[in-house]
Write a protein that holds these residues in place. Structure first.
Motif, PDB file in Angstrom:
ATOM      1  N   SER A 217       0.839  -1.175   0.000  1.00  0.00           N
ATOM      2  CA  SER A 217       0.104  -0.040  -0.091  1.00  0.00           C
ATOM      3  C   SER A 217       0.907   1.246   0.090  1.00  0.00           C
ATOM      4  O   SER A 217       0.526   2.245  -0.743  1.00  0.00           O
ATOM      5  N   TYR A 218       2.059   1.324   0.803  1.00  0.00           N
ATOM      6  CA  TYR A 218       2.979   2.355   0.849  1.00  0.00           C
ATOM      7  C   TYR A 218       3.473   2.759  -0.449  1.00  0.00           C
ATOM      8  O   TYR A 218       3.573   3.621  -1.050  1.00  0.00           O
ATOM      9  N   HIS A 219       4.088   1.412  -0.987  1.00  0.00           N
ATOM     10  CA  HIS A 219       4.666   1.678  -2.260  1.00  0.00           C
ATOM     11  C   HIS A 219       3.685   2.303  -3.387  1.00  0.00           C
ATOM     12  O   HIS A 219       4.064   3.131  -4.040  1.00  0.00           O
ATOM     13  N   GLY A 220       2.841   1.866  -3.421  1.00  0.00           N
ATOM     14  CA  GLY A 220       1.675   2.314  -4.535  1.00  0.00           C
ATOM     15  C   GLY A 220       1.369   3.738  -4.306  1.00  0.00           C
ATOM     16  O   GLY A 220       1.286   4.431  -5.374  1.00  0.00           O
ATOM     17  N   LEU A 221       0.859   4.116  -3.122  1.00  0.00           N
ATOM     18  CA  LEU A 221       0.786   5.448  -2.737  1.00  0.00           C
ATOM     19  C   LEU A 221       2.167   6.347  -3.010  1.00  0.00           C
ATOM     20  O   LEU A 221       1.786   7.368  -3.970  1.00  0.00           O
ATOM     21  N   MET A 222       3.137   6.067  -2.984  1.00  0.00           N
ATOM     22  CA  MET A 222       4.463   6.852  -3.059  1.00  0.00           C
ATOM     23  C   MET A 222       4.447   6.959  -4.596  1.00  0.00           C
ATOM     24  O   MET A 222       4.930   7.860  -5.336  1.00  0.00           O
ATOM     25  N   ALA A 223       4.471   5.723  -5.396  1.00  0.00           N
ATOM     26  CA  ALA A 223       4.684   5.490  -6.857  1.00  0.00           C
ATOM     27  C   ALA A 223       3.678   6.776  -7.571  1.00  0.00           C
ATOM     28  O   ALA A 223       3.965   7.248  -8.341  1.00  0.00           O
ATOM     29  N   ALA A 224       2.230   6.621  -7.047  1.00  0.00           N
ATOM     30  CA  ALA A 224       1.233   7.712  -7.886  1.00  0.00           C
ATOM     31  C   ALA A 224       1.756   8.979  -7.433  1.00  0.00           C
ATOM     32  O   ALA A 224       1.673   9.797  -8.330  1.00  0.00           O
ATOM     33  N   LYS A 225       1.996   9.079  -6.230  1.00  0.00           N
ATOM     34  CA  LYS A 225       2.686  10.752  -5.997  1.00  0.00           C
ATOM     35  C   LYS A 225       3.814  11.267  -6.506  1.00  0.00           C
ATOM     36  O   LYS A 225       3.896  12.320  -6.923  1.00  0.00           O
ATOM     37  N   LEU A 226       4.735  10.343  -6.517  1.00  0.00           N
ATOM     38  CA  LEU A 226       5.881  10.724  -7.245  1.00  0.00           C
ATOM     39  C   LEU A 226       5.717  11.036  -8.664  1.00  0.00           C
ATOM     40  O   LEU A 226       6.341  11.869  -9.291  1.00  0.00           O
ATOM     41  N   ALA A 227       4.834  10.097  -9.264  1.00  0.00           N
ATOM     42  CA  ALA A 227       4.445  10.232 -10.735  1.00  0.00           C
ATOM     43  C   ALA A 227       3.950  11.482 -11.197  1.00  0.00           C
ATOM     44  O   ALA A 227       4.249  12.338 -11.918  1.00  0.00           O
ATOM     45  N   MET A 228       3.059  11.962 -10.022  1.00  0.00           N
ATOM     46  CA  MET A 228       2.266  13.127 -10.212  1.00  0.00           C
ATOM     47  C   MET A 228       3.492  14.395 -10.024  1.00  0.00           C
ATOM     48  O   MET A 228       3.185  15.454 -10.904  1.00  0.00           O
ATOM     49  N   ARG A 229       4.513  14.070  -9.254  1.00  0.00           N
ATOM     50  CA  ARG A 229       5.394  15.066  -9.382  1.00  0.00           C
ATOM     51  C   ARG A 229       6.566  15.475 -10.481  1.00  0.00           C
ATOM     52  O   ARG A 229       7.377  15.988 -10.402  1.00  0.00           O
ATOM     53  N   GLY A 230       6.377  14.267 -11.431  1.00  0.00           N
ATOM     54  CA  GLY A 230       7.302  14.268 -12.410  1.00  0.00           C
ATOM     55  C   GLY A 230       8.437  13.320 -12.269  1.00  0.00           C
ATOM     56  O   GLY A 230       9.358  13.340 -13.394  1.00  0.00           O
ATOM     57  N   PHE A 231       8.421  12.233 -11.556  1.00  0.00           N
ATOM     58  CA  PHE A 231       9.588  11.281 -11.116  1.00  0.00           C
ATOM     59  C   PHE A 231       9.198  10.357 -12.664  1.00  0.00           C
ATOM     60  O   PHE A 231       8.314  10.161 -13.099  1.00  0.00           O
ATOM     61  N   THR A 232      10.472   9.774 -12.970  1.00  0.00           N
ATOM     62  CA  THR A 232      10.178   8.884 -14.165  1.00  0.00           C
ATOM     63  C   THR A 232      10.602   7.470 -13.939  1.00  0.00           C
ATOM     64  O   THR A 232      11.282   7.173 -12.768  1.00  0.00           O
ATOM     65  N   SER A 233       9.918   6.713 -14.689  1.00  0.00           N
ATOM     66  CA  SER A 233      10.374   5.256 -14.612  1.00  0.00           C
ATOM     67  C   SER A 233       9.950   4.775 -16.075  1.00  0.00           C
ATOM     68  O   SER A 233       9.648   5.669 -17.098  1.00  0.00           O
ATOM     69  N   ARG A 234      10.255   3.599 -16.396  1.00  0.00           N
ATOM     70  CA  ARG A 234       9.900   2.934 -17.818  1.00  0.00           C
ATOM     71  C   ARG A 234       8.480   2.647 -17.766  1.00  0.00           C
ATOM     72  O   ARG A 234       7.743   2.677 -16.983  1.00  0.00           O
ATOM     73  N   ALA A 235       8.157   2.723 -19.274  1.00  0.00           N
ATOM     74  CA  ALA A 235       6.519   2.700 -19.276  1.00  0.00           C
ATOM     75  C   ALA A 235       6.352   1.457 -19.885  1.00  0.00           C
ATOM     76  O   ALA A 235       4.921   0.928 -20.143  1.00  0.00           O
TER      77      ALA A 235
END
Length: 455
Positions: A217-235
């Motif tokens: 749950s923590y990882h999923g929440l942080m992932a969405a919030k980081l993506a919102m801020r412009g963090f990058t990862s593979r698509a």
């Protein structure tokens, strides 16, 4: 465009993201909404009851010390913590008792991976009940689809705990949906979740198993919030070379990703639990209970017990001689003995060191032989008893069949809810909470609901 063409043209990760992101309330039929409300009710009941567990207290002490913005409710606490901290604690609390729901498509515990993050985020943002329910269904369906893509090797062969690993994707998708992330950021959130996802089945019977749910749950929440801020990862985290699929499963079936499940929705195959133990021991308990009730079996009449099970159960819940209440939840032999001896396996207090060491139970436990088979469901058990007078009797049960009567299921879940919540919150708060959850889609925000759940 059919499902295979869609996956081929977009890529697996993006195809799943598009489907989850595009879900709107009008897409969800009434029956699926009923299942979603029941999942939320059951999750909160398990969380309220698990809030007093020792492992929850340890996590609370650590995360309270870390501090941060007080934006989300922790079950059973008057104080508030940052949304990520609340998601981690509440996720672990709700899985501490192993009393939460299951979906065999993952296979694992779907709601406990998603809802702690989603409710914390909704509380922080002032989101409505219908927005939360829609985001929950979007994340639930996505994680079941990923589970199907990687089955059976991810869980059965390599030993990953899908609640932790695949649950991280479900939580990320649900939170990304609630945040309204655009197409690119949504798929990035899945990539961030995938690179964090972890959890081992070898930890079953320890505090790490509930921690898995909190971390997902923590990882999923942080992932969405980081993506919102412009963090990058593979698509293309699922399908790329050395991506999630190739590193986490010997099986990869992308064609399953967009299949239509039975009934149209994976959430309608959700399995609720009425025994406070690992789901894979439930059929053994139910079979043993049938024998006790039908044939008047008592421990002193039992000469030998043979339990026929699917071979993967040996790697999930076969602690032969449990020493603690937590280990007892993962012991097929002891669970069978408890069912034969008439112990109430739905009561939380049943799983204790005293019960694990009870001389009568231990003698009965040691008469149980486990016969592991290939080619039968891992939710199936058949028990054959040899009684002291030479008589042989048998019974079977399969706990992997979803209910076909949601009204009856709803009544059972409300009984479970009251049994878990009322002793802790009191009758008045329990009734108010139950009423609010029954009208979940109409809530303008979750502030009053979460206030009832807090201390």
């Amino acid at each position: 465009m059919n499902a295979i063409t869609d996956i081929q043209s977009k890529g697996l990760t993006r195809a799943l993201a598009d489907q989850a992101r595009g879900l709107i309330p009008a897409d969800i039929p009434g029956e699926a909404r009923t299942w979603a409300r029941q999942c939320i009710l059951d999750y909160i009941a398990c969380g309220v009851a698990g809030a007093s567990d020792e492992l929850t207290a340890i996590l609370l002490a650590e995360l309270r010390e870390q501090g941060g913005r007080e934006s989300a409710t922790v079950f059973g606490q008057a104080e508030r913590l940052p949304a990520g901290s609340a998601a981690l604690i509440n996720g672990a609390a709700s899985h501490a008792l192993d009393f939460d729901d299951v979906n065999l498509a993952m296979p694992g515990h779907p709601s406990v991976a998603i809802l702690p993050a989603l409710l914390a985020l909704a509380e922080e943002r002032g989101s409505s009940g219908i927005d939360v329910l829609t985001a929950f269904v979007a994340g639930y369906e996505l994680q079941c689809r990923i589970g199907r893509v990687l089955a059976p090797g991810h869980y059965d062969v390599l030993g990953f705990h899908a609640t932790a690993t695949i649950g991280s994707f479900g939580a990320a998708a649900a939170c990304a949906h609630l945040l309204g992330l655009d197409r690119e950021k949504f798929v990035v959130a899945l990539g961030i979740a995938g690179t964090q996802a972890a959890g081992l089945k070898s930890m079953f019977g320890t505090m790490c198993k509930p921690l898995h749910a909190g971390k997902a749950s923590y990882h999923g929440l942080m992932a969405a919030k980081l993506a919102m801020r412009g963090f990058t990862s593979r698509a293309d985290v699922l399908e790329c070379q050395q991506g999630f699929a190739s590193t986490h499963s010997p099986d990869f079936h992308p064609e399953r990703a967009l299949e239509t499940p039975v009934g149209g929705w994976y959430i309608q195959s959700n399995l609720f639990t009425y025994q406070a133990a690992c789901y894979m021991v439930h059929s053994s308990i139910e079979s043993a209970r049938k024998l006790r009730e039908q044939f008047g079996v008592t421990p002193d009449r039992v000469e030998r017990v043979r339990v026929e099970l699917e071979e993967s159960c040996d790697r999930i819940c076969n602690i032969p001689a449990p020493r603690t209440g937590l280990e007892a939840k993962f012991s097929l032999r002891l669970a069978t003995a408890m069912g034969l001896a008439g112990f109430d396996t739905s009561r939380l207090s049943t799983y204790s060191q005293a019960v694990a060491e009870d001389p009568t139970l231990v003698r009965l436990r040691d008469k149980v032989d486990l016969d592991f088979r290939v080619g039968i469901p891992n939710t199936f058990a058949q028990i054959e008893l040899l009684l002291t007078d030479g008589t042989r009797v048998s019974a079977r049960h399969d706990s992997g069949i979803a209910a076909d009567d949601t009204v009856f299921q709803g009544r059972r879940l409300e009984e479970k809810f009251v049994g878990l919540v009322e002793p802790i919150l009191g009758a008045q708060r329990c009734q108010a909470l139950n009423s609010m959850l029954g009208d979940f889609e109409r809530l303008e925000n979750l502030s009053e609901l979460m206030a009832l759940i807090g201390g």
